[in-house]
Design a protein around this motif. Structure first.
Motif, PDB file in Angstrom:
ATOM      1  N   GLN A   1       0.839  -1.186   0.000  1.00 23.71           N
ATOM      2  CA  GLN A   1       0.000   0.000   0.000  1.00 23.71           C
ATOM      3  C   GLN A   1       0.884   1.249   0.000  1.00 23.71           C
ATOM      4  O   GLN A   1       1.971   1.260   0.588  1.00 23.71           O
ATOM      5  CB  GLN A   1      -0.923   0.045   1.226  1.00 23.71           C
ATOM      6  CG  GLN A   1      -1.971  -1.049   1.278  1.00 23.71           C
ATOM      7  CD  GLN A   1      -3.015  -0.938   0.184  1.00 23.71           C
ATOM      8  OE1 GLN A   1      -3.198   0.118  -0.424  1.00 23.71           O
ATOM      9  NE2 GLN A   1      -3.706  -2.049  -0.086  1.00 23.71           N
ATOM     10  N   ASP A   2       0.389   2.294  -0.685  1.00 27.35           N
ATOM     11  CA  ASP A   2       0.991   3.621  -0.578  1.00 27.35           C
ATOM     12  C   ASP A   2      -0.149   4.611  -0.338  1.00 27.35           C
ATOM     13  O   ASP A   2      -1.139   4.244   0.297  1.00 27.35           O
ATOM     14  CB  ASP A   2       1.854   3.957  -1.799  1.00 27.35           C
ATOM     15  CG  ASP A   2       1.102   3.810  -3.125  1.00 27.35           C
ATOM     16  OD1 ASP A   2      -0.148   3.842  -3.126  1.00 27.35           O
ATOM     17  OD2 ASP A   2       1.761   3.677  -4.174  1.00 27.35           O
ATOM     18  N   LEU A   3      -0.053   5.818  -0.857  1.00 28.46           N
ATOM     19  CA  LEU A   3      -1.113   6.800  -0.596  1.00 28.46           C
ATOM     20  C   LEU A   3      -2.288   6.685  -1.568  1.00 28.46           C
ATOM     21  O   LEU A   3      -3.254   7.426  -1.451  1.00 28.46           O
ATOM     22  CB  LEU A   3      -0.530   8.223  -0.637  1.00 28.46           C
ATOM     23  CG  LEU A   3       0.523   8.518   0.442  1.00 28.46           C
ATOM     24  CD1 LEU A   3       0.974   9.968   0.351  1.00 28.46           C
ATOM     25  CD2 LEU A   3      -0.004   8.207   1.832  1.00 28.46           C
ATOM     26  N   GLY A   4      -2.225   5.761  -2.526  1.00 31.87           N
ATOM     27  CA  GLY A   4      -3.390   5.463  -3.355  1.00 31.87           C
ATOM     28  C   GLY A   4      -3.366   6.090  -4.736  1.00 31.87           C
ATOM     29  O   GLY A   4      -2.436   6.801  -5.118  1.00 31.87           O
ATOM     30  N   ARG A   5      -4.442   5.824  -5.479  1.00 29.37           N
ATOM     31  CA  ARG A   5      -4.600   6.300  -6.859  1.00 29.37           C
ATOM     32  C   ARG A   5      -5.488   7.540  -6.856  1.00 29.37           C
ATOM     33  O   ARG A   5      -6.713   7.435  -6.848  1.00 29.37           O
ATOM     34  CB  ARG A   5      -5.219   5.212  -7.745  1.00 29.37           C
ATOM     35  CG  ARG A   5      -4.318   4.025  -7.906  1.00 29.37           C
ATOM     36  CD  ARG A   5      -4.941   2.899  -8.705  1.00 29.37           C
ATOM     37  NE  ARG A   5      -3.982   1.820  -8.785  1.00 29.37           N
ATOM     38  CZ  ARG A   5      -3.787   0.916  -7.814  1.00 29.37           C
ATOM     39  NH1 ARG A   5      -4.529   0.953  -6.718  1.00 29.37           N
ATOM     40  NH2 ARG A   5      -2.863  -0.015  -7.929  1.00 29.37           N
ATOM     41  N   ILE A   6      -4.870   8.675  -6.906  1.00 28.80           N
ATOM     42  CA  ILE A   6      -5.611   9.938  -6.860  1.00 28.80           C
ATOM     43  C   ILE A   6      -5.901  10.400  -8.279  1.00 28.80           C
ATOM     44  O   ILE A   6      -5.052  10.339  -9.159  1.00 28.80           O
ATOM     45  CB  ILE A   6      -4.809  10.995  -6.092  1.00 28.80           C
ATOM     46  CG1 ILE A   6      -4.558  10.510  -4.653  1.00 28.80           C
ATOM     47  CG2 ILE A   6      -5.529  12.334  -6.068  1.00 28.80           C
ATOM     48  CD1 ILE A   6      -3.587  11.356  -3.870  1.00 28.80           C
ATOM     49  N   GLY A   7      -7.138  10.839  -8.525  1.00 29.57           N
ATOM     50  CA  GLY A   7      -7.503  11.398  -9.825  1.00 29.57           C
ATOM     51  C   GLY A   7      -7.834  10.381 -10.890  1.00 29.57           C
ATOM     52  O   GLY A   7      -7.731  10.677 -12.079  1.00 29.57           O
ATOM     53  N   GLN A   8      -8.253   9.168 -10.520  1.00 25.18           N
ATOM     54  CA  GLN A   8      -8.585   8.122 -11.494  1.00 25.18           C
ATOM     55  C   GLN A   8     -10.095   7.883 -11.580  1.00 25.18           C
ATOM     56  O   GLN A   8     -10.538   6.835 -12.035  1.00 25.18           O
ATOM     57  CB  GLN A   8      -7.886   6.812 -11.107  1.00 25.18           C
ATOM     58  CG  GLN A   8      -6.386   6.898 -11.024  1.00 25.18           C
ATOM     59  CD  GLN A   8      -5.716   6.907 -12.398  1.00 25.18           C
ATOM     60  OE1 GLN A   8      -6.371   6.746 -13.411  1.00 25.18           O
ATOM     61  NE2 GLN A   8      -4.412   7.105 -12.419  1.00 25.18           N
ATOM     62  N   ALA A   9     -10.890   8.864 -11.150  1.00 22.92           N
ATOM     63  CA  ALA A   9     -12.343   8.683 -11.114  1.00 22.92           C
ATOM     64  C   ALA A   9     -12.930   8.426 -12.500  1.00 22.92           C
ATOM     65  O   ALA A   9     -13.914   7.695 -12.641  1.00 22.92           O
ATOM     66  CB  ALA A   9     -13.012   9.908 -10.490  1.00 22.92           C
TER      67      ALA A   9
END
Length: 532
Positions: free
Chosen positions: A241-249
């Motif tokens: 895990q890291d901080l995630g997938r931001i902006g992939q909506a």
């Protein structure tokens, strides 16, 4: 427009229908408002995440309320043809609902051109609408536990295709062999907002079609590196895990990432990494690994016993939130936590693991990311030449919760608080809720003595959901959405956990108890341009 609160940094804009929703989406895409970070469109709403340090919630509402919704500026999208075998289990029922024959259903479905309005529910799941169709198909009263990948289905005014096998309540009219989601493509989602779609009758299907699941990327050990961590036990679950997938909506993908992001950042800073590097997220201890080479690690998060066994058999006990030096052949093991749920293990230099759609996180809902770890995996570690100094000043941001205490979580009412009875709104904060064993990274399933009841019994059109959303399904027992929650949902959200308590929520163990603490009453946000 109605402006409804969602969280400290998120609002919901409700409009009269899909046409206005898409018009506002086009307007915001063509002329962006400073401070908006992500927009999640749905049938009659836009969920908008913004940065409060750049624009206030009232300023944002005022800016949006001044937009013209009369014209759409959306460019004509790419055209996709989808062959369909019209043999779905609900095809005859749909014909009965529409008062026509099965052939007329097929004819209308293939003659209408559809536009992808938005995506959600699962990666590659596209909500398609037609300007020439008047269909409004009710969902099944009892959802199916499994709908196959490739199923072509209808619900409300929408048509869609299930990208992977999953539960669902849409009416199935056929199946296609086209893959809606494929990570081997440069653009994994076949259908994206704005695309035009035509369905073609592919005739009878002689055998049952079964699309194989999209494979999860497997970690490839790097034999040339000098340092590795070999996995001897993974406990209940160990994930990258890291901080995630931001902006992939736009692909229908939620953020995912570490359940306790503060603990992940601390683990990285302790060993001198950038704070967003991938770590191992270990659920309820039971983890064991052996070092090949000299490795500096750190373990943060849940309070668990940590033991190091040297090749000569000596045993040392170490603590969380400190650098731990492992020599070649040392075994490290994590016991069951006395408080908290998840531990984070970092290594100086970082793990060598492939990024999938800009992140190293495994999303348990969509099966995107490096596969969950298994025994005998060998994790390669980067060289440490670019690392910073290690940190000795890290500590947990909160007291780790245990199953014998009541955890208090601040909540913000909205966006659908007014769908519930006053008694239920009061009950949400006054009743104690227990975390059930059915909980996971998708959400905490809660159980209380009394269920919550709605004023509005009608079906809610799918709309965006955020991490921390407290969704109330038909049972009246809440589900608290966590990191791997679906991007959109069809049950009303009565409130959301304040974003500053999300890490705490991610550490609550099974059987612990929760009390919700509202920090303000529910009210709509004013969107008038004459606001000060």
């Amino acid at each position: 427009m109605r402006f409804l609160p969602v969280n400290c940094n998120t609002i919901m804009v409700e409009l009269s229908g899909l046409a206005e929703t898409l018009a506002l989406l086009d307007s915001l895409n063509m002329s962006p408002i400073f401070g908006i970070e992500e927009i999640i469109p749905a049938a009659r709403t836009l969920m908008i995440r913004f940065r409060p340090t750049k624009i206030s919630i009232r300023q944002l509402a005022a800016e949006i309320s001044g937009r013209d919704l009369q014209e759409r500026g959306h460019a004509t999208g790419k055209r996709i043809e989808i062959p369909v075998h019209y043999n779905g289990d609900d095809l005859a029922l749909v014909a009965e609902i529409l008062g026509c024959t099965v052939q007329e259903v097929i004819h209308q479905h293939t003659e209408n051109e559809y536009t992808v309005a938005f995506t959600g529910f699962a990666p590659g799941f596209a909500y398609m609408v037609s300007n020439t169709s008047q269909w409004n198909i009710p969902r099944r009263k009892i959802p199916r536990t499994r709908i196959p990948a490739g199923a072509v289905a209808l619900a409300g005014e929408f048509s869609s295709i299930y990208p992977q096998a999953s539960p669902g309540g849409w009416q199935i009219i056929g199946i296609t062999t086209e893959r809606m989601w494929d990570l081997s493509r440069s653009s994994p989602a076949l259908l994206q907002p704005g695309y035009r779609v035509n369905f073609r009758d592919a005739g009878c299907c002689p055998a049952t079609i079964s699309l194989s699941e999209t494979p999860i990327n497997i970690i490839t050990p790097v034999s040339e590196v000098s340092c590795q961590l070999e996995i001897l036990s993974v406990g209940l679950q160990t994930l990258f895990q890291d901080l995630g997938r931001i902006g992939q909506a736009k692909l229908g993908i939620s953020e995912s990432g570490a359940m306790d992001k503060n603990a992940l950042r601390s683990a990285n800073r302790i060993v001198g990494n950038l704070s967003d590097q991938a770590c191992l997220e270990i659920v309820q201890g039971g983890f064991k690994a052996i070092a090949h080479g000299q490795i500096l690690i750190a373990i943060t998060g849940a309070l668990c016993p940590i033991e190091i066994k040297t090749p000569s058999g000596e045993i040392f006990h170490v603590s969380t939130y400190q650098p731990i030096d492992l020599n070649d052949g040392d075994e490290i093991s994590l016991g069951i936590p006395v408080a908290g749920m998840r531990s984070y293990l970092s290594v100086r230099g970082g793990f060598i693991v492939p990024a999938i759609l800009s992140s190293h996180s495994f999303d348990s809902l969509s099966n995107i990311g490096p596969a969950p770890l298994k025994i005998n995996d060998k994790l390669a570690i980067n060289e440490t030449s670019h690392c910073a100094a290690i940190s000795f000043s890290e500590a947990s941001a909160f007291d780790m919760p245990n199953k014998d205490e009541i955890v208090v979580l601040d909540i913000i009412f909205g966006p659908r608080t007014d769908w519930f009875t006053p008694e239920s709104i009061d009950l949400l904060s006054k009743q104690i809720w227990q975390v059930t064993p059915q909980s996971n990274r998708i959400g905490l399933r809660l159980n209380g003595e009394c269920s919550l009841s709605r004023i509005k019994p009608q079906e809610l059109p799918s709309e965006g959901t955020c991490t921390g959303a407290i969704q109330i399904p038909a049972s009246g027992q809440p589900v608290l959405f966590l990191a791997d929650h679906p991007l959109t949902g069809g049950y009303p959200v009565i409130a959301s956990v304040a974003d500053y308590h999300l890490d705490l929520a991610g550490q609550i163990p099974v059987n612990a108890k929760i009390r919700f603490n509202p920090i303000c009453p529910f009210h709509e946000i004013q969107g008038s341009n004459d606001l000060p």
